[in-house]
Design a protein around this motif. Structure first.
Motif, PDB file in Angstrom:
ATOM      1  N   TYR A  85       0.879  -1.297  -0.053  1.00 40.70           N
ATOM      2  CA  TYR A  85      -0.010   0.033  -0.096  1.00 40.70           C
ATOM      3  C   TYR A  85       0.623   1.424   0.118  1.00 40.70           C
ATOM      4  N   THR A  86       2.127   1.077  -0.107  1.00 42.70           N
ATOM      5  CA  THR A  86       2.986   2.456  -0.144  1.00 42.70           C
ATOM      6  C   THR A  86       3.596   2.536  -1.502  1.00 42.70           C
ATOM      7  N   ARG A  87       4.027   3.715  -1.719  1.00 44.16           N
ATOM      8  CA  ARG A  87       4.850   4.220  -2.976  1.00 44.16           C
ATOM      9  C   ARG A  87       6.214   3.508  -2.789  1.00 44.16           C
ATOM     10  N   PHE A  88       6.590   3.517  -1.871  1.00 39.43           N
ATOM     11  CA  PHE A  88       8.160   2.550  -1.700  1.00 39.43           C
ATOM     12  C   PHE A  88       8.005   1.305  -1.919  1.00 39.43           C
ATOM     13  N   GLY A  89       6.972   0.609  -1.646  1.00 39.06           N
ATOM     14  CA  GLY A  89       6.940  -0.739  -2.041  1.00 39.06           C
ATOM     15  C   GLY A  89       6.712  -0.924  -3.481  1.00 39.06           C
ATOM     16  N   ARG A  90       5.768  -0.042  -4.278  1.00 44.32           N
ATOM     17  CA  ARG A  90       5.607  -0.329  -5.512  1.00 44.32           C
ATOM     18  C   ARG A  90       6.849  -0.053  -6.432  1.00 44.32           C
ATOM     19  N   HIS A  91       7.649   1.154  -5.955  1.00 40.99           N
ATOM     20  CA  HIS A  91       9.044   1.284  -6.358  1.00 40.99           C
ATOM     21  C   HIS A  91      10.113   0.004  -6.438  1.00 40.99           C
ATOM     22  N   LEU A  92       9.727  -0.782  -5.426  1.00 35.67           N
ATOM     23  CA  LEU A  92      10.525  -1.907  -5.178  1.00 35.67           C
ATOM     24  C   LEU A  92      10.362  -2.925  -6.281  1.00 35.67           C
ATOM     25  N   TYR A  93       9.290  -3.072  -6.518  1.00 34.67           N
ATOM     26  CA  TYR A  93       8.723  -3.983  -7.792  1.00 34.67           C
ATOM     27  C   TYR A  93       9.156  -3.599  -9.078  1.00 34.67           C
ATOM     28  N   SER A  94       9.112  -2.078  -9.250  1.00 33.33           N
ATOM     29  CA  SER A  94       9.564  -1.515 -10.402  1.00 33.33           C
ATOM     30  C   SER A  94      11.034  -1.809 -10.777  1.00 33.33           C
ATOM     31  N   ILE A  95      11.626  -1.631  -9.637  1.00 30.39           N
ATOM     32  CA  ILE A  95      13.258  -1.945  -9.777  1.00 30.39           C
ATOM     33  C   ILE A  95      13.687  -3.406  -9.713  1.00 30.39           C
ATOM     34  N   GLY A  96      12.901  -4.170  -9.369  1.00 28.59           N
ATOM     35  CA  GLY A  96      13.101  -5.683  -9.659  1.00 28.59           C
ATOM     36  C   GLY A  96      12.597  -6.047 -11.023  1.00 28.59           C
ATOM     37  N   GLY A  97      11.655  -5.509 -11.550  1.00 32.23           N
ATOM     38  CA  GLY A  97      11.274  -5.748 -12.911  1.00 32.23           C
ATOM     39  C   GLY A  97      12.138  -5.360 -13.903  1.00 32.23           C
ATOM     40  N   ASN A  98      12.412  -3.815 -13.678  1.00 30.58           N
ATOM     41  CA  ASN A  98      13.513  -3.277 -14.911  1.00 30.58           C
ATOM     42  C   ASN A  98      13.948  -2.354 -14.085  1.00 30.58           C
ATOM     43  N   SER A  99      15.330  -2.360 -13.588  1.00 30.71           N
ATOM     44  CA  SER A  99      15.845  -1.328 -12.834  1.00 30.71           C
ATOM     45  C   SER A  99      16.034  -0.034 -13.772  1.00 30.71           C
ATOM     46  N   GLU A 100      16.597  -0.267 -15.109  1.00 28.62           N
ATOM     47  CA  GLU A 100      16.868   0.667 -15.855  1.00 28.62           C
ATOM     48  C   GLU A 100      15.560   1.672 -16.199  1.00 28.62           C
ATOM     49  N   ALA A 101      14.554   1.109 -16.476  1.00 27.25           N
ATOM     50  CA  ALA A 101      13.099   1.803 -16.806  1.00 27.25           C
ATOM     51  C   ALA A 101      12.661   2.246 -15.437  1.00 27.25           C
ATOM     52  N   ALA A 102      12.893   1.855 -14.398  1.00 25.48           N
ATOM     53  CA  ALA A 102      12.759   2.521 -13.015  1.00 25.48           C
ATOM     54  C   ALA A 102      13.364   3.804 -12.936  1.00 25.48           C
TER      55      ALA A 102
END
Length: 395
Positions: free
Chosen positions: A256-273
């Motif tokens: 439920y937090t932005r920090f958590g969503r960012h972690l998934y984005s980084i793991g999915g594609n760090s360069e795109a994040a």
């Protein structure tokens, strides 16, 4: 009218996640039934359940932090040794015979701070110095274990009168346990309903109404049933409550937090994040810092359980933590995982370990089984990356 393709894909993803979770729960129930038949009536007693919850506390706390680390596409092999170093540091500071004889109010925060600082340093080396996390934490495994051997040379003990010792053996009174259970159920239902309402407002699929109703009914029932069984013995162990609080907090953070969503984005594609404006390096440092913080807390609990520290504290705990994450659906490739899944994975691991103890399985064979569980979990994770293996679930 046909649904848009993206809505269909989202619905498919929901079905896939539900099936995986259902499979783990069925495996868990199967293990419980098997050990119940092998062990007898004691297996489902309040004492047995209390022991199970106590035994899994330390490495389940580590697994919560490990989930965040793995979601970002990294790994931490040092957490068992870091737990040991925090426990040894705390015990040495408290012990008056071989150590400094400091008050627990000073020694405990200092030990947790040591774990947090070590995690922060590993995060900096990984994120800013570009040393692979595998190498950084493998080095940390040896360094922290070596420091632990020095600090635990005399096996410093914690006095029985210390509140830290009470943390390892005391229980919450039954009435207080019921109050905490009811409050927890209200919070769980609130967040589940809030999530569905938010999705509906955004025009996103909310899932099957029957499934939602089952969750709202079953989850509080499991919580209250767990408390009922523990109250038949002595109540909820204090350390179990700490584990539950940590799991709930990290569940909220990841979901439920932005920090958590960012972690998934980084793991999915760090360069795109990174290109989307996420400070990837800062987030990686943050997850390793949190991992170190949790290792410090787990170290204090281990010290409380054992009333001191030994050179062998936390051995293999990094493997238990990783296995719990992977069994629970966290992908070693990054970008996928959940705290709830990790908890189920930890519960499966704890059930296997406890069941082998109750059936008096030889120690060497227990190690073989634990290793087999870990390899199997990784194999399942890698197989899940092949879409054709789940084709039948989508049809």
């Amino acid at each position: 009218m046909n649904k848009p393709a993206n809505i269909k894909n989202q619905n498919k993803k929901i079905i896939k996640i539900d099936i995986r979770m259902l499979s783990m729960i069925l495996i868990l129930f199967g293990l419980w039934l098997m050990f119940r038949l092998l062990v007898g009536d004691f297996y489902f007693s309040g004492e047995s359940i209390a022991k199970l919850s106590r035994d899994m506390v330390t490495w389940t706390i580590l697994a919560a932090g490990m989930t965040l680390v793995i979601i970002t596409g990294n790994i931490d092999l040092s957490v068992g040794s870091l737990l040991a170093m925090a426990a040894a540091s705390g015990a040495l500071m408290i012990n008056s015979e071989y150590g400094f004889g400091l008050p627990t109010a000073i020694a405990v925060p200092a030990a947790i701070l040591i774990g947090t600082a070590a995690g922060f340093l590993q995060g900096v080396l990984t994120a800013y110095c570009r040393v692979p996390a595998f190498i950084v934490t493998l080095g940390g495994l040896f360094i922290f274990r070596g420091i632990t051997q020095k600090l635990s040379a005399f096996d410093p003990a914690v006095p029985d009168s210390s509140w830290v010792a009470a943390l390892g053996f005391n229980y919450i009174p039954p009435l207080h346990g019921w109050i905490l259970g009811i409050i927890t159920c209200i919070i769980v239902i609130y967040f589940m309903v809030r999530s569905k309402i938010k999705k509906r407002k955004l025009g996103l699929p909310t899932g099957n109404f029957f499934i939602i109703l089952v969750k709202i009914t079953v989850i509080p029932g499991v919580i209250l049933g767990f408390i009922y069984k523990l109250n038949q013995y002595k109540g909820i162990p204090y350390q179990t409550l700490i584990m539950i609080v940590i799991l709930v907090v990290f569940f909220i953070v990841t979901k439920y937090t932005r920090f958590g969503r960012h972690l998934y984005s980084i793991g999915g594609n760090s360069e795109a994040a990174r290109l989307s404006g996420i400070n990837v390096k800062r987030h990686i440092v943050a997850v390793f810092l949190l991992m170190g913080f949790l290792a410090g807390i787990a170290g204090i609990i281990w010290m409380a359980q054992n009333q001191g520290s030994t050179k062998s504290a936390g051995q293999f705990y990094e493997l238990y933590a990783i296995a719990a994450c992977v069994i629970g659906g966290t992908s070693l490739m990054g970008g996928r995982g959940s705290i709830f899944g990790t908890f189920i994975g930890a519960l499966i691991m704890a059930t296997v370990i406890q069941g082998m103890d109750y059936t008096n399985l030889d120690n060497w064979l227990q190690l073989v089984v634990r290793g087999g569980v870990l390899v199997t979990a990784v194999g399942i994770d890698m197989a899940s990356k092949k879409p054709h293996m789940f084709k039948s679930f989508y049809q």
